[in-house]
Enzyme design. Structure first.
Site, mmCIF file in Angstrom:
data_model
loop_
_atom_site.group_PDB
_atom_site.id
_atom_site.type_symbol
_atom_site.label_atom_id
_atom_site.label_comp_id
_atom_site.label_asym_id
_atom_site.label_seq_id
_atom_site.Cartn_x
_atom_site.Cartn_y
_atom_site.Cartn_z
ATOM 1 N N CYS A 182 44.083 31.010 46.325
ATOM 2 C CA CYS A 182 42.817 31.211 45.621
ATOM 3 C C CYS A 182 41.753 31.882 46.484
ATOM 4 O O CYS A 182 40.708 32.313 45.967
ATOM 5 C CB CYS A 182 42.300 29.878 45.102
ATOM 6 S SG CYS A 182 43.513 28.979 44.106
ATOM 7 N N HIS B 168 35.255 30.364 43.565
ATOM 8 C CA HIS B 168 36.553 30.339 42.905
ATOM 9 C C HIS B 168 36.488 29.379 41.726
ATOM 10 O O HIS B 168 35.962 28.268 41.844
ATOM 11 C CB HIS B 168 37.628 29.893 43.907
ATOM 12 C CG HIS B 168 38.887 29.425 43.267
ATOM 13 N ND1 HIS B 168 39.545 30.158 42.313
ATOM 14 C CD2 HIS B 168 39.615 28.277 43.434
ATOM 15 C CE1 HIS B 168 40.624 29.491 41.922
ATOM 16 N NE2 HIS B 168 40.682 28.357 42.581
ATOM 17 N N ASN C 61 41.938 28.502 35.590
ATOM 18 C CA ASN C 61 42.017 28.791 37.021
ATOM 19 C C ASN C 61 43.054 29.886 37.251
ATOM 20 O O ASN C 61 44.250 29.657 37.084
ATOM 21 C CB ASN C 61 42.395 27.507 37.771
ATOM 22 C CG ASN C 61 42.527 27.697 39.278
ATOM 23 O OD1 ASN C 61 42.702 28.812 39.763
ATOM 24 N ND2 ASN C 61 42.468 26.606 40.013
#
Length: 331
Positions: free
Chosen positions: A122, A256, A287
């Site tokens: 990420c 993020h 996500n």
């Protein structure tokens, strides 16, 4: 003694253009609930997610990346032939070799550019921006295409109550090149390999091959939440400090898109003023790991929350555990 000629680049670099690709298929929480013992209320309270995007068969890592890259190129006004390097951050190009970056380079019109993939989960997009900044300033490439792309739906265990509702698909891209003033602040990055097991691939490739299915992601939510909420707020503050920027100078905070509660905890820890707009793309997108930050920025531009020249603090963090943060100007 013969002196080696050193490369020289631009004094400053910045993000010149940004683009994204969102898969067509919208997956509401109700569809996730068909395979896990949970509720829509629990998912939203736990993560802030109402729906996510999952890629169809034709929406490959290559296809999504190329679409996002072409948008970024159009946004920047840069001729694709000027791209000197293509960096692709992904953990879901499910082939060890060759790097998907080489195919993307051909498809976008930069067939001779240096090209490679990075695996930084990420934090991958922020890693890519950091390397692109150094390349432009160091002279190894005048323009760099940095991409974050994932098809996490391929490696999500849809019966796992702790992760099935989290992960999604998409791509984001940015063009980094020379600027007259600093457009990318110093990166604050690092890793904590002592916690590598809290977000990880459950099966090895050998085990996955034996079971005739792709490996799956696993995550231990509580330690990840604590680490991301509190330790990453410290990293974000360090990125502000090294860039010489105060919280009140910011226009945007784009972390993020891991979890809405993590975003809120970081916002409070950083004491961000009310005027700083906070990215909340996770609500509709889920996500998307390395793709989440550029997807969130483009969403904020499309909604009018972000405009060209805005000062944004971005931070990525995830499996490894790895992290990276920097201050950037929105193109």
């Amino acid at each position: 003694m013969t002196t080696i000629t050193a490369s020289t680049g631009s004094t400053y670099a910045g993000v010149l253009g940004i683009g994204s690709y969102r898969p067509r298929r919208v997956v509401p929480n109700s569809e996730i609930l068909e395979q896990i013992d949970s509720s829509d209320e629990w998912i939203q309270t736990r993560s802030g997610i109402k729906e996510r995007r999952w890629a169809s068969d034709d929406e490959t890592v290559l296809m999504m990346s190329v679409n996002a890259a072409k948008d970024a190129l159009k946004d920047s006004g840069i001729d694709p032939a000027q791209i000197g390097c293509v960096i692709v951050a992904t953990v879901t190009h499910l082939y060890q070799t060759p790097a998907i970056a080489t195919q993307i380079a051909v498809e976008v019109g930069a067939p001779t550019a240096a090209a490679f993939d990075i695996s930084a989960a990420c934090a991958g997009f922020c890693y890519g921006i950091a390397m692109a900044n150094d390349m432009v300033r160091g002279g190894s490439a005048k323009y760099v295409l940095a991409i974050g792309v994932e098809r996490l739906s391929d490696i999500t265990d849809r019966t796992d109550r702790s992760t099935a509702f989290i992960f999604a698909d998409g791509a984001g891209a940015a063009i980094v090149g020379p600027t007259d003033e600093p457009g990318i602040g110093p990166v604050v990055w690092g890793s904590d390999g002592t916690q590598h097991q809290v977000i990880s691939q459950k099966e090895s490739w050998q085990e996955a091959a034996g079971s005739y299915q792709w490996p799956h992601l696993t995550m231990d939510g509580n330690p990840v939440f604590r680490w991301a909420s509190f330790e990453m707020a410290k990293t974000a503050q360090q990125a502000l400090d090294v860039a010489g920027v105060q919280a009140e100078d910011l226009d945007l905070f784009v972390p993020h898109q891991a979890n809405m509660r993590i975003t809120d905890a970081m916002r409070r820890a950083l004491k961000l003023p009310a005027h700083v707009k906070v990215a909340r793309d996770i609500e509709r997108q889920g996500n998307t790991s390395a793709a989440s930050i550029p997807l969130a920025i483009t969403a904020m531009r499309e909604s009018g929350e972000a405009k060209s020249g805005d000062l944004a603090l971005v931070i990525g963090f995830g499996a490894g555990l790895v992290y990276a943060a920097q201050v950037i100007r929105v193109p």
